[in-house]
Design an enzyme around this catalytic site. Structure first.
Site, short mmCIF file in Angstrom:
data_model
loop_
_atom_site.label_atom_id
_atom_site.label_comp_id
_atom_site.label_asym_id
_atom_site.label_seq_id
_atom_site.Cartn_x
_atom_site.Cartn_y
_atom_site.Cartn_z
N GLU A 34 -37.39 56.54 -65.89
CA GLU A 34 -37.22 55.31 -65.10
C GLU A 34 -37.73 55.57 -63.69
OE1 GLU A 34 -36.06 51.89 -65.31
OE2 GLU A 34 -36.77 52.05 -63.24
N CYS A 43 -32.01 43.57 -64.83
CA CYS A 43 -30.73 42.89 -65.06
C CYS A 43 -29.67 43.36 -64.08
CB CYS A 43 -30.29 43.14 -66.49
SG CYS A 43 -28.69 42.45 -66.87
N GLY A 116 -43.59 56.52 -65.85
CA GLY A 116 -44.08 57.06 -67.12
C GLY A 116 -45.43 56.48 -67.50
N ILE A 187 -33.73 30.60 -63.24
CA ILE A 187 -33.59 31.24 -61.93
C ILE A 187 -33.53 30.18 -60.83
CG2 ILE A 187 -34.80 32.66 -60.19
CD1 ILE A 187 -35.73 34.46 -62.45
N GLY A 188 -34.43 29.20 -60.90
CA GLY A 188 -34.47 28.15 -59.88
C GLY A 188 -33.14 27.43 -59.75
N HIS A 448 -3.67 25.64 -78.01
CA HIS A 448 -3.56 24.43 -77.16
C HIS A 448 -2.71 24.72 -75.92
CE1 HIS A 448 -3.18 20.22 -76.07
NE2 HIS A 448 -1.88 20.45 -75.89
P1 FAD Z 1 -35.95 45.43 -67.38
O1 FAD Z 1 -34.52 45.14 -67.15
O2 FAD Z 1 -36.95 44.75 -66.54
O3 FAD Z 1 -36.10 47.01 -67.24
C1 FAD Z 1 -37.32 47.65 -67.27
C2 FAD Z 1 -37.24 48.90 -66.43
O4 FAD Z 1 -38.41 49.66 -66.65
C3 FAD Z 1 -37.17 48.65 -64.93
O5 FAD Z 1 -36.05 49.30 -64.38
C4 FAD Z 1 -38.46 49.24 -64.39
O6 FAD Z 1 -38.30 49.86 -63.13
C5 FAD Z 1 -38.79 50.28 -65.44
N1 FAD Z 1 -40.21 50.60 -65.55
C6 FAD Z 1 -41.25 49.74 -65.67
N2 FAD Z 1 -42.40 50.41 -65.82
C7 FAD Z 1 -42.08 51.73 -65.81
C8 FAD Z 1 -42.83 52.94 -65.94
N3 FAD Z 1 -44.15 52.91 -66.15
N4 FAD Z 1 -42.16 54.11 -65.87
C9 FAD Z 1 -40.82 54.15 -65.67
N5 FAD Z 1 -40.07 53.05 -65.54
C10 FAD Z 1 -40.68 51.85 -65.63
N6 FAD Z 1 -30.67 37.83 -68.60
C11 FAD Z 1 -29.48 37.54 -69.18
O7 FAD Z 1 -29.32 37.78 -70.38
N7 FAD Z 1 -28.46 36.99 -68.47
C12 FAD Z 1 -28.58 36.72 -67.15
O8 FAD Z 1 -27.63 36.23 -66.53
C13 FAD Z 1 -29.81 37.00 -66.51
N8 FAD Z 1 -29.98 36.76 -65.19
C14 FAD Z 1 -31.16 37.08 -64.59
C15 FAD Z 1 -31.30 36.80 -63.24
C16 FAD Z 1 -32.49 37.10 -62.60
C17 FAD Z 1 -32.63 36.82 -61.13
C18 FAD Z 1 -33.55 37.73 -63.32
C19 FAD Z 1 -34.84 38.10 -62.64
C20 FAD Z 1 -33.41 37.99 -64.67
C21 FAD Z 1 -32.22 37.66 -65.33
N9 FAD Z 1 -32.04 37.90 -66.68
C22 FAD Z 1 -30.85 37.58 -67.29
C23 FAD Z 1 -33.10 38.49 -67.51
C24 FAD Z 1 -32.83 40.00 -67.72
O9 FAD Z 1 -32.75 40.62 -66.46
C25 FAD Z 1 -33.94 40.62 -68.54
O10 FAD Z 1 -34.09 39.89 -69.75
C26 FAD Z 1 -33.60 42.06 -68.88
O11 FAD Z 1 -33.44 42.82 -67.71
C27 FAD Z 1 -34.71 42.68 -69.74
O12 FAD Z 1 -34.40 44.00 -70.00
P2 FAD Z 1 -35.55 45.10 -70.23
O13 FAD Z 1 -34.81 46.39 -70.41
O14 FAD Z 1 -36.47 44.65 -71.27
O15 FAD Z 1 -36.37 45.14 -68.88
P1 NAI Z 2 -38.20 29.84 -66.61
O1 NAI Z 2 -39.23 30.01 -67.63
O2 NAI Z 2 -36.77 29.70 -67.02
O3 NAI Z 2 -38.51 28.55 -65.71
C1 NAI Z 2 -39.70 28.40 -65.01
C2 NAI Z 2 -39.84 26.95 -64.62
O4 NAI Z 2 -40.92 26.84 -63.73
C3 NAI Z 2 -40.11 26.02 -65.79
O5 NAI Z 2 -39.29 24.90 -65.69
C4 NAI Z 2 -41.58 25.67 -65.63
O6 NAI Z 2 -41.92 24.40 -66.15
C5 NAI Z 2 -41.72 25.72 -64.13
N1 NAI Z 2 -43.07 25.96 -63.64
C6 NAI Z 2 -44.01 26.80 -64.16
N2 NAI Z 2 -45.11 26.77 -63.39
C7 NAI Z 2 -44.86 25.92 -62.38
C8 NAI Z 2 -45.61 25.48 -61.25
N3 NAI Z 2 -46.83 25.94 -61.03
N4 NAI Z 2 -45.04 24.59 -60.41
C9 NAI Z 2 -43.78 24.12 -60.63
N5 NAI Z 2 -43.04 24.50 -61.68
C10 NAI Z 2 -43.56 25.40 -62.54
O7 NAI Z 2 -38.41 31.07 -65.61
P2 NAI Z 2 -37.49 31.64 -64.46
O8 NAI Z 2 -36.50 30.64 -64.02
O9 NAI Z 2 -38.44 32.21 -63.47
O10 NAI Z 2 -36.73 32.81 -65.19
C11 NAI Z 2 -37.46 33.88 -65.82
C12 NAI Z 2 -36.69 34.42 -66.98
O11 NAI Z 2 -35.52 35.09 -66.55
C13 NAI Z 2 -36.24 33.31 -67.92
O12 NAI Z 2 -37.08 33.32 -69.03
C14 NAI Z 2 -34.85 33.65 -68.30
O13 NAI Z 2 -34.78 33.99 -69.66
C15 NAI Z 2 -34.48 34.88 -67.47
N6 NAI Z 2 -33.25 34.56 -66.75
C16 NAI Z 2 -32.11 34.36 -67.47
C17 NAI Z 2 -30.95 33.99 -66.85
C18 NAI Z 2 -29.75 33.74 -67.67
O14 NAI Z 2 -29.74 34.11 -68.83
N7 NAI Z 2 -28.71 33.13 -67.13
C19 NAI Z 2 -30.87 33.82 -65.39
C20 NAI Z 2 -32.14 34.01 -64.74
C21 NAI Z 2 -33.26 34.39 -65.41
#
Ligand code: FAD
Ligand code: NAI
Length: 469
Positions: A34, A43, A116, A187-188, A448
């Site tokens: 990592e 996450c 990596g 996210i928005g 309930h």
């Molecule tokens: P990641 O969590 O992105 O982990 C990948 C890791 O690989 C990173 O730590 C990175 O540093 C490392 N890495 C990359 N390239 C290399 C390399 N070459 N060598 C070594 N290390 C490397 N999902 C939910 O289910 N619930 C939520 O509430 C939620 N909220 C979110 C809120 C936000 C703001 C964001 C951005 C995402 C959210 N997500 C949520 C989505 C969730 O974070 C991702 O789906 C999840 O982290 C994916 O896990 P992953 O292990 O595939 O990748």
């Molecule tokens: P998203 O795919 O959920 O939403 C992106 C939005 O941006 C869509 O509504 C799309 O139509 C719009 N869009 C795309 N291009 C645009 C443009 N040029 N101008 C205006 N609008 C545009 O992606 P988001 O919110 O960035 O989240 C990324 C990922 O992170 C999601 O796929 C989600 O799975 C994960 N995530 C999950 C959370 C959860 O499980 N609670 C919380 C936050 C993120």
């Protein structure tokens, strides 16, 4: 050169660290590479966890400011201490990353710090950001779990000061007066909500005509209406064409998606949240000819193996729902397959949750998907306004909607907008996993007064026999 591993995992997010632990439990010798200082990936460090911490804190603030008086709790002198709020969020992240570090050690996994790169099948080199000597790891198998990064928008360059990604939106040092959020996705809406609750004036600019595209349309529409009532402004069917940053403001040019007059709006901060793209930079995939789809996601077979034998990939980097729990499940299955077991994931029952208030939660098919596929279905809907617990809590916006097959009553989908929707959906997911019917839920005795009674009533409603409506 180090001893040969059974598995080298690249990326320590929910996919990578969980996959490493499962492989180690099954007796494999594992190294976890990592590049971040802490484990937990997007996450834990800059995603699910810090965003939920801020959603919780900002919800408390809003409750104190607007709702407590309905419960007969009155006080004066409510103050926002943003510094403390951010510090509490950071502590939650810090504590949890330490927990993962402990788990990795406990499972005797070698944690290798650095970036990596796959040199060839069976060989991963690890380099440090500041250069220095590269370490070469030899291994039977490689699991790529490198996740995703924010998608960029041409003409709107993220500087993490005025034009920010979700990462910047988790640490703003002061509440912006005017904030524009580009993208009405998860996210928005989650992070837009945080800063609105804390006092920012939020305008969400969305390219499509719905928020949360892909969700059941009835839920998306209710969500947008509810958020509007809460004070979020929406500019739908609109695209941002450029952004100019000065010392104090960002000036955005907007255009109607289908043509028309352009307009200019100004903001103190702009959040770009238009989706995420796979992170495969510097992994060496080109040299290995690993097949990607047209959006750059790594292609895998049903065992999560890429087109190169011995190289596997899981989590955000292979596409599908970008969710932590989906990433974890894939990594567990992949590790079990590597240890000689079998496994699979039911992608139809992965819950998706949006942690706004009210929450949104969904599993299975939407009503639109069922219509489009020509499936005959029953709909059962129950509003939280008729649920006694929701009324006791003064938190009764929204509904539960269950979709079941006309042929055999099997549950095909569930869509909830309302209090604790994210917890409520799990009951339905469990029943769906066992191929259960609406009748199964309808016949189960629910405590309930409880919010889960709304799920039971929606199940009853699929057969037209809800009691409390
Ligand atoms: P990641 O969590 O992105 O982990 C990948 C890791 O690989 C990173 O730590 C990175 O540093 C490392 N890495 C990359 N390239 C290399 C390399 N070459 N060598 C070594 N290390 C490397 N999902 C939910 O289910 N619930 C939520 O509430 C939620 N909220 C979110 C809120 C936000 C703001 C964001 C951005 C995402 C959210 N997500 C949520 C989505 C969730 O974070 C991702 O789906 C999840 O982290 C994916 O896990 P992953 O292990 O595939 O990748
Ligand atoms: P998203 O795919 O959920 O939403 C992106 C939005 O941006 C869509 O509504 C799309 O139509 C719009 N869009 C795309 N291009 C645009 C443009 N040029 N101008 C205006 N609008 C545009 O992606 P988001 O919110 O960035 O989240 C990324 C990922 O992170 C999601 O796929 C989600 O799975 C994960 N995530 C999950 C959370 C959860 O499980 N609670 C919380 C936050 C993120």
């Amino acid at each position: 050169m180090s001893e040969k591993y059974d598995l080298v995992v690249i990326g320590g997010g929910p996919a990578g660290y969980v996959g490493s632990i499962r492989a180690a439990q099954l007796g494999l010798k594992v190294a976890l590479v990592e590049s971040r200082i802490t484990l937990g990936g997007t996450c834990l460090n800059v995603g699910c966890i810090p965003s939920k911490a801020l959603l919780q804190s900002s919800h408390h603030y809003e409750m104190a400011a607007k709702e407590f008086k309905n419960h007969g709790i009155e006080f004066t002198g409510l103050n926002l201490n943003l510094k403390s709020m951010l510090a509490r969020k950071d502590k939650a992240v810090d504590d949890l990353t330490k927990g993962i570090k402990f788990l990795i050690k406990k499972n005797k996994i070698d944690r290798i710090a650095g970036l990596g790169e796959i040199v060839e099948p069976g060989k991963v080199s690890v380099s440090q950001e500041k250069g220095g000597k590269k370490e070469l790891l030899r291994t039977e198998n490689i699991m790529i779990a490198t996740g995703s990064k924010v998608a960029s928008l041409p003409g709107v360059e993220i500087d993490e000061k005025r034009i920010i990604s979700s990462t910047g939106a988790l640490s703003l040092s002061k509440v912006p007066q005017e904030m524009v959020v580009i993208g009405a996705g998860v996210i928005g809406l989650e992070l837009g909500t945080v800063w609105r609750r804390l006092g920012a004036n939020i305008t969400v600019v969305e390219f499509l005509d719905v928020v949360l595209p892909g969700m059941d349309t009835e839920v998306s529409k209710t969500m947008q209406r509810t958020l509007k009532k809460q004070g979020l402004n929406f500019k739908m069917n609109t695209k941002v064409t450029s952004a100019k940053t000065s010392t104090s403001k960002v000036t955005l040019s907007l255009e109607p998606r289908d043509g028309g007059e352009s307009e200019v709006i100004k903001a103190d901060v702009v959040l770009v949240a238009i989706g995420r793209v796979p992170l495969t930079d510097k992994l060496g995939l080109d040299n290995l000819n690993i097949a990607l789809d047209d959006r750059g996601f790594i292609l895998v077979d049903e065992d999560y193996q890429t087109n190169v034998p011995g190289i596997y990939a899981v989590g955000d980097v292979i596409g599908g729902p970008m969710l932590a729990h989906k990433a974890e499940e894939e990594a567990v299955v992949c590790s079990e397959i590597l240890a000689g077991q079998t496994g699979h994931i039911d992608y139809d029952t992965i819950p998706g949750i949006v942690y706004t208030h009210p929450e949104v939660a969904a599993a299975g098919k939407t009503e639109e998907q069922l219509k489009n596929s020509g499936t005959d279905y029953n709909v059962g809907k129950f509003p939280f306004s008729a649920n006694s617990r929701a009324r006791c809590n003064d938190d009764a916006d929204g509904f539960v909607k269950i979709l079941s097959a006309k042929s055999d009553d099997r549950i095909l989908g569930c869509h909830i907008i309302g209090p604790q929707a994210g917890d409520l959906i799990q009951e339905v997911v469990n029943v769906m996993e066992f191929c259960g019917s609406a009748e199964d839920i309808a016949r189960i005795c629910h405590g309930h007064p409880g919010l889960p009674e709304a799920v039971k009533e929606a199940a009853l409603a699929t057969g037209g026999r809800a009691i409390h409506i």
